[in-house]
Design a protein around this motif. Structure first.
Motif, PDB file in Angstrom:
ATOM      1  N   UNK A 115      79.746  -7.509  41.671  1.00  0.00           N
ATOM      2  CA  UNK A 115      80.288  -7.822  42.984  1.00  0.00           C
ATOM      3  C   UNK A 115      81.110  -6.649  43.470  1.00  0.00           C
ATOM      4  N   UNK A 116      81.764  -6.781  44.622  1.00  0.00           N
ATOM      5  CA  UNK A 116      82.530  -5.674  45.185  1.00  0.00           C
ATOM      6  C   UNK A 116      83.663  -5.179  44.277  1.00  0.00           C
ATOM      7  N   UNK A 117      84.197  -6.045  43.424  1.00  0.00           N
ATOM      8  CA  UNK A 117      85.286  -5.645  42.526  1.00  0.00           C
ATOM      9  C   UNK A 117      84.799  -5.459  41.097  1.00  0.00           C
ATOM     10  N   UNK A 118      83.497  -5.351  40.918  1.00  0.00           N
ATOM     11  CA  UNK A 118      82.913  -5.224  39.589  1.00  0.00           C
ATOM     12  C   UNK A 118      83.383  -3.935  38.917  1.00  0.00           C
ATOM     13  N   UNK A 119      83.640  -4.025  37.620  1.00  0.00           N
ATOM     14  CA  UNK A 119      84.116  -2.873  36.854  1.00  0.00           C
ATOM     15  C   UNK A 119      83.140  -2.560  35.735  1.00  0.00           C
ATOM     16  N   UNK A 120      83.003  -1.291  35.443  1.00  0.00           N
ATOM     17  CA  UNK A 120      82.240  -0.883  34.280  1.00  0.00           C
ATOM     18  C   UNK A 120      83.111  -0.979  33.047  1.00  0.00           C
ATOM     19  N   UNK A 121      82.492  -1.081  31.879  1.00  0.00           N
ATOM     20  CA  UNK A 121      83.266  -1.121  30.642  1.00  0.00           C
ATOM     21  C   UNK A 121      82.423  -0.656  29.474  1.00  0.00           C
ATOM     22  N   UNK A 122      83.119  -0.248  28.423  1.00  0.00           N
ATOM     23  CA  UNK A 122      82.489   0.101  27.152  1.00  0.00           C
ATOM     24  C   UNK A 122      83.071  -0.847  26.118  1.00  0.00           C
ATOM     25  N   UNK A 123      82.218  -1.557  25.394  1.00  0.00           N
ATOM     26  CA  UNK A 123      82.667  -2.527  24.403  1.00  0.00           C
ATOM     27  C   UNK A 123      81.600  -2.596  23.310  1.00  0.00           C
ATOM     28  N   UNK A 124      81.528  -3.722  22.628  1.00  0.00           N
ATOM     29  CA  UNK A 124      80.431  -3.955  21.685  1.00  0.00           C
ATOM     30  C   UNK A 124      79.828  -5.321  22.016  1.00  0.00           C
ATOM     31  N   UNK A 125      78.787  -5.721  21.280  1.00  0.00           N
ATOM     32  CA  UNK A 125      78.124  -7.000  21.565  1.00  0.00           C
ATOM     33  C   UNK A 125      79.128  -8.148  21.493  1.00  0.00           C
ATOM     34  N   UNK A 126      79.980  -8.143  20.472  1.00  0.00           N
ATOM     35  CA  UNK A 126      80.990  -9.200  20.353  1.00  0.00           C
ATOM     36  C   UNK A 126      81.925  -9.195  21.560  1.00  0.00           C
ATOM     37  N   UNK A 127      82.266  -8.013  22.066  1.00  0.00           N
ATOM     38  CA  UNK A 127      83.114  -7.913  23.252  1.00  0.00           C
ATOM     39  C   UNK A 127      82.462  -8.514  24.484  1.00  0.00           C
ATOM     40  N   UNK A 128      81.145  -8.338  24.623  1.00  0.00           N
ATOM     41  CA  UNK A 128      80.418  -8.964  25.737  1.00  0.00           C
ATOM     42  C   UNK A 128      80.508 -10.484  25.601  1.00  0.00           C
ATOM     43  N   UNK A 129      80.316 -10.986  24.378  1.00  0.00           N
ATOM     44  CA  UNK A 129      80.421 -12.432  24.146  1.00  0.00           C
ATOM     45  C   UNK A 129      81.830 -12.935  24.469  1.00  0.00           C
ATOM     46  N   UNK A 130      82.836 -12.169  24.111  1.00  0.00           N
ATOM     47  CA  UNK A 130      84.231 -12.551  24.386  1.00  0.00           C
ATOM     48  C   UNK A 130      84.481 -12.612  25.893  1.00  0.00           C
ATOM     49  N   UNK A 131      83.892 -11.694  26.647  1.00  0.00           N
ATOM     50  CA  UNK A 131      84.028 -11.719  28.111  1.00  0.00           C
ATOM     51  C   UNK A 131      83.406 -12.997  28.687  1.00  0.00           C
TER      52      UNK A 131
END
Length: 190
Positions: free
Chosen positions: A97-113
């Motif tokens: 969306x308009x306020x979307x942010x990029x990030x670097x994490x791991x698979x577990x971090x994606x699940x946590x999000x």
């Protein structure tokens, strides 16, 4: 890694106090990702903090597919601000969306999000069906994090700036008809 850092003192976008918030822009090259601009705003007055990673290169559109299992929860995931992230087996999807942010994490971090988003939904929707669906989804995410189940992580990036850093990731072209329907997070005026 070459990097260029630019710091400025600015008006805080949250509390409006002049001359206290620090804006830091760092241009660097990240392996598997390319040239990026990392931006951070910190305000000591109100505690406001905002970070983002903006890709400075455009690549071919790409679809990244990885089976999530107990052995790959630590695999690095780079999600650009224009990418859609999907785990179809549990029905979760995040579009830019308009306020979307990029990030670097791991698979577990994606699940946590995803887990945090579902927990927030639990507080927003009070009807029984929404509560049941959210709790079921939350349970499925937690089982994935524990390594007790498998699912598919899909990242669709119209600018090809995302990545799942693994020899087990499958990378596909995105067909034009699918690409046309992808959200980018950017506004368009026609």
């Amino acid at each position: 890694m070459n990097e260029t850092i630019n710091e400025m003192i600015i008006k805080c976008p949250a509390c409006g106090v002049e001359g206290l918030a620090k804006s830091i822009m760092k241009e660097m090259e990240i392996p598997h990702f390319g040239n990026v601009m990392e931006t951070t705003i910190l305000c000591p007055s109100c505690g406001f903090k905002h970070s983002d990673i903006i890709a400075l290169e455009q690549n071919d559109p790409a679809k990244y597919v990885l089976e999530i299992n107990k052995n790959n929860l630590s695999i690095r995931v780079v999600r650009s601000q224009s990418a859609t992230v999907i785990i179809p087996e549990i029905g979760v999807k995040v579009e830019p969306g308009p306020k979307s942010e990029g990030y670097v994490t791991n698979v577990e971090g994606v699940l946590t999000r995803f887990e945090s988003a579902v927990k927030k939904a639990l507080t927003l929707f009070e009807d029984a069906e929404s509560q049941k669906n959210a709790k079921d989804t939350l349970n499925q995410i937690q089982e994935l994090k524990k390594g007790n189940s498998t699912a598919t992580l899909i990242i669709l990036d119209p600018f090809g700036q995302s990545n799942i850093v693994s020899e087990n990731v499958e990378i596909f072209e995105i067909p034009d008809e699918e690409l046309h329907d992808l959200k980018t997070g950017f506004s368009h005026i026609e």
